[in-house]
Design a protein around this motif. Structure first.
Motif, PDB file in Angstrom:
ATOM      1  N   UNK A 118      29.946  33.806  60.448  1.00  0.00           N
ATOM      2  CA  UNK A 118      28.949  32.984  61.158  1.00  0.00           C
ATOM      3  C   UNK A 118      29.640  31.771  61.795  1.00  0.00           C
ATOM      4  N   UNK A 119      30.466  31.106  60.998  1.00  0.00           N
ATOM      5  CA  UNK A 119      31.115  29.883  61.470  1.00  0.00           C
ATOM      6  C   UNK A 119      32.018  30.142  62.672  1.00  0.00           C
ATOM      7  N   UNK A 120      32.656  31.295  62.681  1.00  0.00           N
ATOM      8  CA  UNK A 120      33.629  31.601  63.749  1.00  0.00           C
ATOM      9  C   UNK A 120      33.157  32.755  64.631  1.00  0.00           C
ATOM     10  N   UNK A 121      31.838  32.901  64.737  1.00  0.00           N
ATOM     11  CA  UNK A 121      31.283  34.076  65.419  1.00  0.00           C
ATOM     12  C   UNK A 121      31.788  34.186  66.862  1.00  0.00           C
ATOM     13  N   UNK A 122      31.814  33.071  67.584  1.00  0.00           N
ATOM     14  CA  UNK A 122      32.214  33.116  68.997  1.00  0.00           C
ATOM     15  C   UNK A 122      33.643  33.643  69.144  1.00  0.00           C
ATOM     16  N   UNK A 123      34.508  33.250  68.232  1.00  0.00           N
ATOM     17  CA  UNK A 123      35.907  33.706  68.288  1.00  0.00           C
ATOM     18  C   UNK A 123      36.027  35.161  67.870  1.00  0.00           C
ATOM     19  N   UNK A 124      35.399  35.490  66.737  1.00  0.00           N
ATOM     20  CA  UNK A 124      35.570  36.838  66.200  1.00  0.00           C
ATOM     21  C   UNK A 124      34.886  37.901  67.051  1.00  0.00           C
ATOM     22  N   UNK A 125      33.822  37.541  67.755  1.00  0.00           N
ATOM     23  CA  UNK A 125      33.067  38.554  68.500  1.00  0.00           C
ATOM     24  C   UNK A 125      33.541  38.675  69.940  1.00  0.00           C
ATOM     25  N   UNK A 126      34.520  37.849  70.341  1.00  0.00           N
ATOM     26  CA  UNK A 126      35.019  37.928  71.714  1.00  0.00           C
ATOM     27  C   UNK A 126      35.663  39.297  71.933  1.00  0.00           C
ATOM     28  N   UNK A 127      35.275  39.961  73.007  1.00  0.00           N
ATOM     29  CA  UNK A 127      35.773  41.305  73.272  1.00  0.00           C
ATOM     30  C   UNK A 127      36.792  41.249  74.403  1.00  0.00           C
ATOM     31  N   UNK A 128      38.059  41.303  74.041  1.00  0.00           N
ATOM     32  CA  UNK A 128      39.117  41.214  75.048  1.00  0.00           C
ATOM     33  C   UNK A 128      39.190  42.465  75.928  1.00  0.00           C
ATOM     34  N   UNK A 129      38.575  43.554  75.442  1.00  0.00           N
ATOM     35  CA  UNK A 129      38.580  44.771  76.250  1.00  0.00           C
ATOM     36  C   UNK A 129      37.789  44.555  77.532  1.00  0.00           C
ATOM     37  N   UNK A 130      36.762  43.672  77.486  1.00  0.00           N
ATOM     38  CA  UNK A 130      35.905  43.444  78.651  1.00  0.00           C
ATOM     39  C   UNK A 130      36.664  42.778  79.784  1.00  0.00           C
ATOM     40  N   UNK A 131      37.718  42.014  79.491  1.00  0.00           N
ATOM     41  CA  UNK A 131      38.452  41.309  80.537  1.00  0.00           C
ATOM     42  C   UNK A 131      39.716  42.056  80.957  1.00  0.00           C
ATOM     43  N   UNK A 132      39.917  43.252  80.373  1.00  0.00           N
ATOM     44  CA  UNK A 132      41.150  44.003  80.688  1.00  0.00           C
ATOM     45  C   UNK A 132      41.059  44.640  82.074  1.00  0.00           C
TER      46      UNK A 132
END
Lengths: 146, 173
Positions: free
Chosen positions: B159-173
């Protein structure tokens, strides 16, 4: 975290064992589905057996696995692999039980109102992954004798 | 270790040597030598050592020295990251908060039921019971409590780090 070994955390070790048990059951050809249970807690692993692949006359056979790695790294793990098949249930357990000497035992009953019958059982290994494959082999034979 | 153990043939048929070394080494409760892991995984010691070194490079295992011999143990951080990955794939931020509440309620229910504050205190309670079934039930609950407490700690991290952990780098590939 317990005992003198500060690197050991019994919950972490138990959770890791449950994850690996789930992974090994996913690999086993006689398993249809497997998941952590309850879904949010993941204190157990529950699997549905693929009865058509086991060639047994039952629609719904559920395997429930519990595993606790022990309070210290030198403790024996406490675990059970227990099946519900029709009215009866049976399973292999590794935990203290007043009905048998030693920790390893097999217990079985024919219905929810019946008393369990116990017999000692010696596991080949207490590594969680090895236990999965040993029990999956034994349960096929046990289901065939039902 | 004998080769006629129940399930051994199926295990070797359905898995690679690397799979077996990884799964055995990932579930040891204390640091173990390559020889011990090779024996449990039913592979040659040199094969085990080669795979263990690879798993150390992958941050799955930790390597240490004990009595002049290399020993291997699971990296707790690897397990935690795997659990975090599962959580952010299975739940959105609101779902994680809901899960946190459910885990907290579970622990509060055990606190109320047994009037103790921790799994260790509950185990002490087990020593005072008169009947074996009650003792076993209390010990099983103490074990579950430890697992739920561990799970809650990881959920709070997610929960605390949701923005970091849920970032999907595949979307920007």
């Amino acid at each position: 975290m317990h005992g003198g070994d500060r690197s050991y955390d019994s919950a972490d070790a138990s959770h890791r064992a449950l994850r690996e048990i789930r992974r090994e059951l996913e690999r086993h050809p006689a398993i249809a589905t497997v998941q952590g249970f309850p879904s949010g807690e993941f204190t157990q692993v529950v699997a549905q057996l693929a009865t058509d692949r086991l060639d047994v006359d039952a629609d719904d056979i559920t395997l429930t696995v519990r595993w606790f790695a022990g309070e210290t790294p030198d403790d024996r793990p406490q675990f059970s692999f227990h099946l519900s098949a029709g009215a009866g249930d049976f399973g292999w357990h590794h935990e203290p039980n007043p009905h048998v000497d030693g920790w390893g035992h097999f217990q079985k009953r024919s219905g929810s109102d019946a008393a369990y019958q116990y017999e000692p059982f010696e596991f080949s290994s207490t590594n969680p992954v090895r236990v999965v494959w040993e029990i999956m082999d034994l349960l096929s034979a046990e289901l065939g004798s039902e | 270790m004998p080769d006629d153990q129940p399930g051994l043939d199926a295990w070797k048929r359905e898995t690679s040597a690397f799979d077996r070394v990884r799964s055995v080494a990932s579930t040891v409760s204390k640091p173990r030598t390559a020889s011990y892991i090779a024996d449990e995984a039913h592979v040659a010691e040199n094969t085990a050592r080669e795979h263990l070194e690879r798993l150390v490079d992958m941050n799955v295992l930790l390597k240490s020295e004990r009595g002049g011999a290399a020993t291997y143990s699971p990296d707790p951080l690897h397990t935690r990251l795997q659990t975090l990955r599962d959580l952010v794939e299975e739940h959105d931020h609101d779902g994680l908060i809901q899960l946190k509440a459910e885990l907290q309620e579970r622990i509060e229910a055990w606190r109320d039921q047994y009037a103790v504050d921790s799994p260790d205190a509950l185990r002490e309670r087990a020593a005072e019971t008169d009947e074996a079934p009650a003792t076993r039930e209390i010990l099983a609950t103490a074990n579950d409590w430890e697992l739920v407490r561990y799970r809650l700690d990881v959920v709070e991290d997610a929960i605390e780090n949701y923005a970091t952990y849920s970032r999907d780098y595949r979307a920007s590939a």
